[in-house]
Design an enzyme around this catalytic site. Structure first.
Site, short mmCIF file in Angstrom:
data_model
loop_
_atom_site.label_atom_id
_atom_site.label_comp_id
_atom_site.label_asym_id
_atom_site.label_seq_id
_atom_site.Cartn_x
_atom_site.Cartn_y
_atom_site.Cartn_z
N LYS A 22 6.98 -1.77 3.78
CA LYS A 22 6.60 -0.52 3.11
C LYS A 22 5.22 -0.08 3.59
CE LYS A 22 4.77 -0.74 -1.11
NZ LYS A 22 3.45 -0.08 -1.26
N ASN A 23 4.29 -1.02 3.64
CA ASN A 23 2.89 -0.64 3.91
C ASN A 23 2.60 -0.37 5.38
OD1 ASN A 23 2.51 -0.75 1.21
ND2 ASN A 23 1.35 -2.66 1.20
N CYS A 116 -4.66 4.18 -10.62
CA CYS A 116 -3.35 3.63 -10.99
C CYS A 116 -3.63 2.38 -11.81
CB CYS A 116 -2.53 3.33 -9.74
SG CYS A 116 -3.18 1.97 -8.80
N ARG A 121 -8.77 3.73 -7.51
CA ARG A 121 -8.36 3.81 -6.11
C ARG A 121 -9.24 4.86 -5.40
NH1 ARG A 121 -3.25 1.43 -5.71
NH2 ARG A 121 -3.70 1.19 -3.49
N ASP A 309 -1.64 -8.48 -2.70
CA ASP A 309 -0.28 -8.07 -3.08
C ASP A 309 0.62 -9.26 -3.39
OD1 ASP A 309 -0.20 -5.25 -0.79
OD2 ASP A 309 -1.16 -5.53 -2.73
N ARG A 401 9.92 0.79 -5.99
CA ARG A 401 8.97 1.41 -5.06
C ARG A 401 8.77 0.54 -3.83
NH1 ARG A 401 3.49 2.83 -7.44
NH2 ARG A 401 3.32 3.37 -5.26
C1 EPZ Z 1 -3.32 -0.81 0.80
O1 EPZ Z 1 -3.83 0.08 -0.18
C2 EPZ Z 1 -1.92 -1.21 0.32
N1 EPZ Z 1 -1.08 -0.02 0.19
C3 EPZ Z 1 -2.01 -1.92 -1.03
O2 EPZ Z 1 -0.69 -2.36 -1.36
C4 EPZ Z 1 -2.91 -3.14 -0.87
O3 EPZ Z 1 -3.05 -3.78 -2.12
C5 EPZ Z 1 -4.28 -2.69 -0.36
O4 EPZ Z 1 -4.13 -1.99 0.89
C6 EPZ Z 1 -5.21 -3.88 -0.11
O5 EPZ Z 1 -4.62 -4.74 0.83
C7 EPZ Z 1 -0.58 0.54 1.30
O6 EPZ Z 1 -0.82 0.11 2.40
C8 EPZ Z 1 0.32 1.73 1.08
P1 EPZ Z 1 -7.74 -0.32 0.33
P2 EPZ Z 1 -5.21 0.90 0.13
O7 EPZ Z 1 -8.26 1.01 0.67
O8 EPZ Z 1 -5.36 1.15 1.57
C9 EPZ Z 1 -11.66 -0.24 -2.29
C10 EPZ Z 1 1.21 -2.65 -2.71
O9 EPZ Z 1 1.38 -3.32 -3.74
N2 EPZ Z 1 -11.88 1.06 -1.65
O10 EPZ Z 1 -7.64 -1.35 1.40
O11 EPZ Z 1 -5.24 2.05 -0.81
C11 EPZ Z 1 -10.46 -0.24 -3.23
O12 EPZ Z 1 -10.85 0.21 -4.53
C12 EPZ Z 1 -0.06 -1.84 -2.56
O13 EPZ Z 1 2.00 -2.60 -1.75
C13 EPZ Z 1 -13.09 1.72 -1.85
O14 EPZ Z 1 -13.97 1.23 -2.55
O15 EPZ Z 1 -6.30 -0.16 -0.33
C14 EPZ Z 1 -10.07 -1.69 -3.23
O16 EPZ Z 1 -10.90 -2.39 -4.13
C15 EPZ Z 1 -0.96 -1.90 -3.78
N3 EPZ Z 1 -13.29 2.94 -1.26
C16 EPZ Z 1 -10.38 -2.14 -1.80
O17 EPZ Z 1 -11.32 -1.19 -1.29
C17 EPZ Z 1 -12.33 3.52 -0.46
O18 EPZ Z 1 -12.58 4.62 0.08
C18 EPZ Z 1 -9.17 -2.18 -0.87
O19 EPZ Z 1 -8.58 -0.90 -0.93
C19 EPZ Z 1 -11.10 2.84 -0.28
C20 EPZ Z 1 -10.90 1.61 -0.87
#
Ligand code: EPZ
Length: 431
Positions: A22-23, A116, A121, A309, A401
């Site tokens: 998915k990701n 969420c 996020r 995850d 999902r």
């Molecule tokens: C991706 O989300 C995945 N989703 C998530 O999987 C996964 O948990 C996450 O990466 C972490 O590995 C997809 O790929 C579609 P991040 P993403 O930006 O990219 C902080 C699932 O269950 N952050 O890497 O949105 C954020 O708050 C889903 O399949 C900032 O502070 O996650 C978090 O604490 C859930 N500022 C950390 O970084 C930003 O601008 C990682 O977030 C962006 C993120």
């Protein structure tokens, strides 16, 4: 709405085939917008998140057909630049449309994703990187507006308080492929899903170096062309079923995953006394009977660390592991929505800050439980598989999902699980 009814106690025995990731598929779908040429994507999983993404893409101008299940033909001869709230709100990951809209159209207007249940996020790192490239951004009426008339390559540091950002990296890479000059991204995410996206962009004519590392260098080109790409298998789905095999003390083979992407999980499962046998690069067997479950201390980290995850699933495993385990969540500190539901099934878990303290080995009993987010839902299903009596899982649209036909895959290896209409539940349980 459907529910899952699970009768616990059956060991999982047999083979489960992993679906496409998915990701990986979500940013890769978005990347097809970077060209007006046709693209073919194979091994795309059949998930509601994928359907949400294709709905938005069709709204923006894509023509999408599926010749065979999981094989998408996509062409976007022209591209709107506004992704509306009523579509974006359904799936936070649609933020990865920012990259292709800015890369190809030099402007974007995307509804802010909001939060969420697993926590805030934010997209501040996405915006920081885009501004470094010369984008002008503003937020109005819940939308982020971006103009990129004078965009050019730059040096971007993308690390945040929790390390890298996966979709932030995806967005910056997609913009940089069509941005004049060289863009260097430091503290980029190096998750396998980002590697897969970069491999597809290379096929489209992009110039990217450092793939798989935390430092990427992208030389902008004038245009990208179409390609055919096979999406990598879903390592989180694979890990979920390995945990299920261990919990149910079954003899379960998981096929189709890239074993080298499961390093942190295999390390922690081995430390937890789970007996794993790597059959080949894409096949791993878990022998629940030969396992002697041992409590562990686990911390989630960006790749190649232990994936957030799979955190909820590990809480479920530690709930059936006698002794004291500690599971610490470093990526989303509030990602413990599964804990109150696991407690209702008899798990002895307390939350101390960003850690779950688990006194494992207490008897678990089926109960009516409520899914809350994708991976928490998986943890409830796994716990239902080992609980006495019947577990009813409601709001399983969360599960749909990110897990393709989970109940069918589990049934095929002996689980007593079925998908029923909510009306099949005892009236007193219905939410
Ligand atoms: C991706 O989300 C995945 N989703 C998530 O999987 C996964 O948990 C996450 O990466 C972490 O590995 C997809 O790929 C579609 P991040 P993403 O930006 O990219 C902080 C699932 O269950 N952050 O890497 O949105 C954020 O708050 C889903 O399949 C900032 O502070 O996650 C978090 O604490 C859930 N500022 C950390 O970084 C930003 O601008 C990682 O977030 C962006 C993120």
């Amino acid at each position: 709405m459907d529910v899952l009814r699970i009768e616990g106690g059956n060991p999982l025995t047999g083979t489960i085939q992993v679906s496409g990731s998915k990701n990986a598929a979500l940013p890769i779908l978005a990347a097809t917008l970077l060209t007006e040429d046709p693209c073919t994507l194979e091994n795309v999983p059949n998930l509601s998140d994928i359907n949400f993404m294709t709905q938005i893409m069709e709204y923006l101008g894509s023509t999408i057909t599926q010749e065979t299940p999981g094989c998408y033909q996509i062409q976007t001869p022209s591209l709107k630049t506004k992704a509306p709230y009523e579509l974006v709100r359904k799936m936070r990951a649609s933020i990865c449309l920012l990259g292709p809209l800015i890369g190809r159209m030099r402007e974007a207007e995307v509804s802010l994703p909001g939060g969420c249940v697993i926590g805030q996020r934010p997209i501040d790192l996405h915006i920081k990187g885009l501004k470094k490239l010369g984008c002008v951004t503003s937020v109005k009426n819940g939308y982020i507006h971006i103009r990129a008339d004078k965009i050019k390559g730059a040096h971007v540091f993308l690390g945040g308080r929790q390390g890298s950002t996966v979709l932030g990296t995806a967005n910056l890479v997609m913009v940089a492929t069509l941005t004049p000059g060289t863009t260097r991204i430091e503290s980029a995410a190096c998750e396998p899903e980002i590697v897969d996206l970069c491999h597809m962009l290379i096929k489209m004519g992009a110039k990217i170096e450092g793939i798989g590392s935390h430092t990427l260098s992208i030389e902008g080109v004038d245009r990208l062309h179409g390609c055919t790409h096979n999406v990598i298998p879903d390592r989180i789905e694979a890990g979920t079923y390995l945990v299920a095999g261990a919990m149910t003390r079954g003899d379960l083979t998981v096929k189709g995953a890239q074993i080298r992407q499961l390093g942190a999980l295999n390390d922690k499962l081995s430390e937890a006394g789970v007996h794993l046998e790597v059959i080949d690069d894409e096949t791993i067997r878990v022998d629940g009977n030969a396992s002697e479950l041992t409590p562990i201390d686990l911390i989630t980290l960006p790749y190649p660390g232990f994936p957030t995850d799979l955190q909820a699933q590990m809480c479920a495993l530690m709930s059936v592991t006698p002794g004291l385990s500690v599971v610490t969540e470093r990526i989303y500190p509030n990602r413990f929505m599964h804990v109150p539901e696991l407690q209702r099934m008899g798990a002895n878990i307390s939350i101390e800050g960003a850690s779950a303290i688990i006194q494992g080995g207490t008897p678990l009993f089926g109960a009516p439980v409520m899914a809350s987010d994708l991976r928490a839902s998986a943890a409830l299903v796994l716990t239902g598989l080992v609980s006495e009596e019947t577990t009813w899982v409601q709001r399983i649209y969360h599960l749909d999902r990110g897990y393709e036909s989970m109940e069918k895959k589990l049934q095929s290896v002996g689980a007593a699980i079925e998908r029923l209409p909510q009306t099949a539940m005892p009236a007193e349980f219905i939410d």
